[in-house]
Design a protein around this motif. Sequence first.
Motif, PDB file in Angstrom:
ATOM      1  N   PRO A 155       0.805  -1.228   0.000  1.00  0.00           N
ATOM      2  CA  PRO A 155       0.000   0.000   0.000  1.00  0.00           C
ATOM      3  C   PRO A 155       0.842   1.284   0.000  1.00  0.00           C
ATOM      4  N   THR A 156       1.862   1.344   0.822  1.00  0.00           N
ATOM      5  CA  THR A 156       2.663   2.569   0.900  1.00  0.00           C
ATOM      6  C   THR A 156       3.373   2.845  -0.421  1.00  0.00           C
ATOM      7  N   PHE A 157       3.900   1.808  -1.042  1.00  0.00           N
ATOM      8  CA  PHE A 157       4.591   1.960  -2.326  1.00  0.00           C
ATOM      9  C   PHE A 157       3.600   2.395  -3.403  1.00  0.00           C
ATOM     10  N   SER A 158       2.418   1.777  -3.425  1.00  0.00           N
ATOM     11  CA  SER A 158       1.386   2.132  -4.409  1.00  0.00           C
ATOM     12  C   SER A 158       0.994   3.598  -4.279  1.00  0.00           C
ATOM     13  N   ILE A 159       0.695   4.011  -3.070  1.00  0.00           N
ATOM     14  CA  ILE A 159       0.241   5.382  -2.854  1.00  0.00           C
ATOM     15  C   ILE A 159       1.353   6.374  -3.162  1.00  0.00           C
ATOM     16  N   SER A 160       2.589   6.025  -2.861  1.00  0.00           N
ATOM     17  CA  SER A 160       3.718   6.907  -3.184  1.00  0.00           C
ATOM     18  C   SER A 160       3.796   7.145  -4.685  1.00  0.00           C
ATOM     19  N   ILE A 161       3.629   6.088  -5.441  1.00  0.00           N
ATOM     20  CA  ILE A 161       3.668   6.215  -6.904  1.00  0.00           C
ATOM     21  C   ILE A 161       2.480   7.033  -7.397  1.00  0.00           C
ATOM     22  N   VAL A 162       1.304   6.781  -6.849  1.00  0.00           N
ATOM     23  CA  VAL A 162       0.103   7.520  -7.255  1.00  0.00           C
ATOM     24  C   VAL A 162       0.279   9.013  -6.987  1.00  0.00           C
ATOM     25  N   MET A 163       0.752   9.354  -5.803  1.00  0.00           N
ATOM     26  CA  MET A 163       0.894  10.770  -5.455  1.00  0.00           C
ATOM     27  C   MET A 163       1.968  11.449  -6.307  1.00  0.00           C
ATOM     28  N   THR A 164       3.038  10.753  -6.592  1.00  0.00           N
ATOM     29  CA  THR A 164       4.076  11.329  -7.444  1.00  0.00           C
ATOM     30  C   THR A 164       3.545  11.515  -8.862  1.00  0.00           C
ATOM     31  N   SER A 165       2.781  10.547  -9.333  1.00  0.00           N
ATOM     32  CA  SER A 165       2.166  10.660 -10.652  1.00  0.00           C
ATOM     33  C   SER A 165       1.199  11.843 -10.701  1.00  0.00           C
ATOM     34  N   GLN A 166       0.403  12.012  -9.653  1.00  0.00           N
ATOM     35  CA  GLN A 166      -0.512  13.157  -9.582  1.00  0.00           C
ATOM     36  C   GLN A 166       0.254  14.470  -9.675  1.00  0.00           C
ATOM     37  N   LEU A 167       1.317  14.565  -8.908  1.00  0.00           N
ATOM     38  CA  LEU A 167       2.113  15.787  -8.893  1.00  0.00           C
ATOM     39  C   LEU A 167       2.747  16.050 -10.258  1.00  0.00           C
ATOM     40  N   GLY A 168       3.306  15.016 -10.849  1.00  0.00           N
ATOM     41  CA  GLY A 168       3.951  15.166 -12.159  1.00  0.00           C
ATOM     42  C   GLY A 168       2.972  15.588 -13.239  1.00  0.00           C
TER      43      GLY A 168
ATOM     44  N   GLN B 127      10.557  23.027 -10.020  1.00  0.00           N
ATOM     45  CA  GLN B 127       9.367  22.180  -9.875  1.00  0.00           C
ATOM     46  C   GLN B 127       9.681  20.756 -10.328  1.00  0.00           C
ATOM     47  N   LEU B 128      10.356  20.635 -11.461  1.00  0.00           N
ATOM     48  CA  LEU B 128      10.761  19.315 -11.958  1.00  0.00           C
ATOM     49  C   LEU B 128      11.747  18.664 -10.993  1.00  0.00           C
ATOM     50  N   ILE B 129      12.666  19.446 -10.473  1.00  0.00           N
ATOM     51  CA  ILE B 129      13.635  18.911  -9.509  1.00  0.00           C
ATOM     52  C   ILE B 129      12.895  18.383  -8.280  1.00  0.00           C
ATOM     53  N   GLY B 130      11.859  19.094  -7.834  1.00  0.00           N
ATOM     54  CA  GLY B 130      11.066  18.642  -6.693  1.00  0.00           C
ATOM     55  C   GLY B 130      10.426  17.282  -6.953  1.00  0.00           C
ATOM     56  N   VAL B 131       9.861  17.102  -8.136  1.00  0.00           N
ATOM     57  CA  VAL B 131       9.247  15.814  -8.492  1.00  0.00           C
ATOM     58  C   VAL B 131      10.320  14.728  -8.532  1.00  0.00           C
ATOM     59  N   LEU B 132      11.474  15.028  -9.100  1.00  0.00           N
ATOM     60  CA  LEU B 132      12.559  14.038  -9.180  1.00  0.00           C
ATOM     61  C   LEU B 132      13.085  13.667  -7.792  1.00  0.00           C
ATOM     62  N   VAL B 133      13.129  14.634  -6.881  1.00  0.00           N
ATOM     63  CA  VAL B 133      13.549  14.346  -5.500  1.00  0.00           C
ATOM     64  C   VAL B 133      12.555  13.395  -4.843  1.00  0.00           C
TER      65      VAL B 133
END
Length: 156
Positions: A91-104, A126-132
């Motif tokens: 669950p934590t990995f899934s949600i992390s990917i979902v939230m990063t995808s939302q942000l991107g 902004q892009l650097i933030g997403v990559l971090v």
Amino acid sequence: MIIGILLAILAGSLVSLQNVFNSKVNQHISSWGTTSLVLGMGFAASLLIGLLFEGKRMFNLVNMQPWYWISGIIGVGVVICLVQALKRLEPTFSISIVMTSQLGFALLWDSMGWLGLEKVPFRPNQLIGVLVIIAGIVVFKTGGSFGRENRKQKQN
């Protein structure tokens, strides 16, 4: 602004909580059954609460673009994809990917001014933030496994 931040935090916690429940429901019924149940109950709850707070004004759809109606169909995609991701990932990995995808994607749509959004200038930070954030997810997921592998190799 503080209220907006608090509401966003609450929304994030509710999304994570909902995904836990969706995952548990999906263990007992199919993914499509889970999606139908989740969205059906959401419809019933939002209809009742909307009628209580807004009454008939809730259905004032004057000047609304017809293509905005596909949001509900997108919601089906969201729930079915999340349920399937939760089945295959933690669950934590899934949600992390979902939230990063939302942000991107939000960054992309804002920067391009797509979907009727006001175009917001793109800034490299902004892009650097997403990559971090992506790097943080990689560190979170691997969580020291590289160190354990190196220690095992040295011991052998």
